[in-house]
Design a protein around this motif. Structure first.
Motif, PDB file in Angstrom:
ATOM      1  N   ASP A 103       0.794  -1.231   0.000  1.00  0.00           N
ATOM      2  CA  ASP A 103       0.000   0.000   0.000  1.00  0.00           C
ATOM      3  C   ASP A 103       0.828   1.283   0.000  1.00  0.00           C
ATOM      4  N   HIS A 104       2.120   1.189  -0.266  1.00  0.00           N
ATOM      5  CA  HIS A 104       2.936   2.396  -0.365  1.00  0.00           C
ATOM      6  C   HIS A 104       4.286   2.051  -0.977  1.00  0.00           C
ATOM      7  N   GLY A 105       4.935   3.087  -1.492  1.00  0.00           N
ATOM      8  CA  GLY A 105       6.256   2.890  -2.056  1.00  0.00           C
ATOM      9  C   GLY A 105       7.359   3.144  -1.043  1.00  0.00           C
ATOM     10  N   TRP A 106       8.589   2.893  -1.466  1.00  0.00           N
ATOM     11  CA  TRP A 106       9.751   3.146  -0.618  1.00  0.00           C
ATOM     12  C   TRP A 106       9.971   4.639  -0.419  1.00  0.00           C
ATOM     13  N   ASP A 107      10.447   5.006   0.749  1.00  0.00           N
ATOM     14  CA  ASP A 107      11.058   6.314   0.942  1.00  0.00           C
ATOM     15  C   ASP A 107      12.503   6.130   0.491  1.00  0.00           C
ATOM     16  N   VAL A 129      16.565  -5.264 -11.173  1.00  0.00           N
ATOM     17  CA  VAL A 129      15.890  -4.814  -9.955  1.00  0.00           C
ATOM     18  C   VAL A 129      14.945  -3.657 -10.251  1.00  0.00           C
ATOM     19  N   SER A 130      13.730  -3.782  -9.706  1.00  0.00           N
ATOM     20  CA  SER A 130      12.753  -2.701  -9.732  1.00  0.00           C
ATOM     21  C   SER A 130      12.339  -2.425  -8.296  1.00  0.00           C
ATOM     22  N   ILE A 131      12.121  -1.164  -7.956  1.00  0.00           N
ATOM     23  CA  ILE A 131      11.668  -0.851  -6.598  1.00  0.00           C
ATOM     24  C   ILE A 131      10.354  -0.084  -6.649  1.00  0.00           C
ATOM     25  N   PHE A 132       9.481  -0.409  -5.722  1.00  0.00           N
ATOM     26  CA  PHE A 132       8.136   0.156  -5.608  1.00  0.00           C
ATOM     27  C   PHE A 132       8.233   1.598  -5.123  1.00  0.00           C
ATOM     28  N   VAL A 133       7.690   2.557  -5.880  1.00  0.00           N
ATOM     29  CA  VAL A 133       7.735   3.951  -5.447  1.00  0.00           C
ATOM     30  C   VAL A 133       6.400   4.642  -5.708  1.00  0.00           C
ATOM     31  N   ASP A 134       6.112   5.641  -4.888  1.00  0.00           N
ATOM     32  CA  ASP A 134       4.961   6.496  -5.115  1.00  0.00           C
ATOM     33  C   ASP A 134       5.310   7.518  -6.200  1.00  0.00           C
ATOM     34  N   PRO A 135       4.293   8.102  -6.849  1.00  0.00           N
ATOM     35  CA  PRO A 135       4.562   9.056  -7.935  1.00  0.00           C
ATOM     36  C   PRO A 135       4.936  10.439  -7.399  1.00  0.00           C
ATOM     37  N   ASP A 149      17.501  -0.540 -11.517  1.00  0.00           N
ATOM     38  CA  ASP A 149      17.289  -0.549 -12.962  1.00  0.00           C
ATOM     39  C   ASP A 149      15.958   0.095 -13.332  1.00  0.00           C
ATOM     40  N   ARG A 150      14.942  -0.206 -12.510  1.00  0.00           N
ATOM     41  CA  ARG A 150      13.592   0.282 -12.789  1.00  0.00           C
ATOM     42  C   ARG A 150      12.902   0.717 -11.501  1.00  0.00           C
ATOM     43  N   ILE A 151      11.827   1.467 -11.676  1.00  0.00           N
ATOM     44  CA  ILE A 151      10.899   1.721 -10.587  1.00  0.00           C
ATOM     45  C   ILE A 151       9.552   1.118 -10.978  1.00  0.00           C
ATOM     46  N   GLU A 152       8.778   0.727  -9.976  1.00  0.00           N
ATOM     47  CA  GLU A 152       7.386   0.347 -10.232  1.00  0.00           C
ATOM     48  C   GLU A 152       6.498   1.385  -9.563  1.00  0.00           C
TER      49      GLU A 152
END
Length: 238
Positions: A103-107, A129-135, A149-152
């Motif tokens: 329910d949230h991305g990384w700080d 590697v992809s990391i979960f982030v908020d917009p 490499d990527r963000i999700e």
């Protein structure tokens, strides 16, 4: 064209609710590929309430497209699994213990050093590697500094606001994507994307490489059929 990775966790939830092996999670992965998905996603959690760690090992043996394992890299068991299975991509999600769903991305600023170390660990094993982030622009910029490499992009906010004002809903995602492109980051997205909002999202987020969709797609498949539903979602990404 943006790729579709099918998250098959819900097959595992249904299987685990009754015991046995019906539905067969490995067959769900095989069929997702057969029916046109560009990849398969699983998200094992410590309690194995849906995908089991063994499922990830079994799926690796049959995968012919892209295999994405997402989860909480603060769990040593998760790190060990990913390094053993070596999927094409690992998506790092900042879940808390016992969390129902992400329910949230990384700080990416506060956790910069930690993420940098984790990302290097997986990249050294040849795993993207992809990391979960908020917009949020600052979080995207922080992500670039970690070496990922990527963000999700976490899209629950978009899905919720889309029903009220779709232009307002998409604005932060478009801005985040533009900045990510400038910084050389690949862009994935996921969470609550469905047949109603997916085409609009994909058309308005520049450089979108991949979406990972599970809950909505499997729910639609109950009525529309698995193969037909995968094709319907693929058409939204053209």
């Amino acid at each position: 064209m943006t790729k579709l990775s099918v998250n098959i966790n819900k097959f595992a939830t249904l299987r685990n609710s009754r015991g046995g092996n019906n539905p067969d999670v490995v067959k769900a992965a095989i069929d997702a590929q057969l029916f046109g998905a560009d990849g398969v996603t699983v998200h094992p959690r410590p309690d194995e309430r849906h995908i089991r760690y063994q499922d990830a090992r079994d799926i690796k043996q049959i995968i012919t497209t892209e295999f994405n394992i997402e989860g909480n890299c603060r769990e040593q068991k998760f790190i060990d699994l990913v390094l053993e299975v070596k999927p094409h991509q690992v998506t790092l999600v900042p879940d808390a213990d016992g969390q129902l769903t992400s329910d949230h991305g990384w700080d990416t600023i506060t956790n910069a050093d930690y993420l940098r170390d984790m990302i290097k660990t997986f990249q050294s094993a040849g795993i993207r590697v992809s990391i979960f982030v908020d917009p949020v622009i600052e979080m995207v910029e922080g992500a670039a500094k970690t070496g990922t490499d990527r963000i999700e992009l976490y899209t629950e906010g978009f899905a919720r606001e889309y029903l009220i004002d779709k232009e307002k809903a998409i604005a932060p995602y478009k801005a985040a994507a533009i900045r990510a492109n400038e910084l050389g980051l690949g862009i994935n997205a996921g969470h609550d994307l469905d047949l109603k909002n997916l085409a609009f999202f994909a058309k308005n987020v520049p450089g979108l490489l991949e979406v990972s969709i599970g809950h909505a797609l499997i729910a639609d498949a109950l009525y529309l059929g698995y193969e037909n539903t995968i094709q319907l979602y693929k058409r939204q990404l053209v």
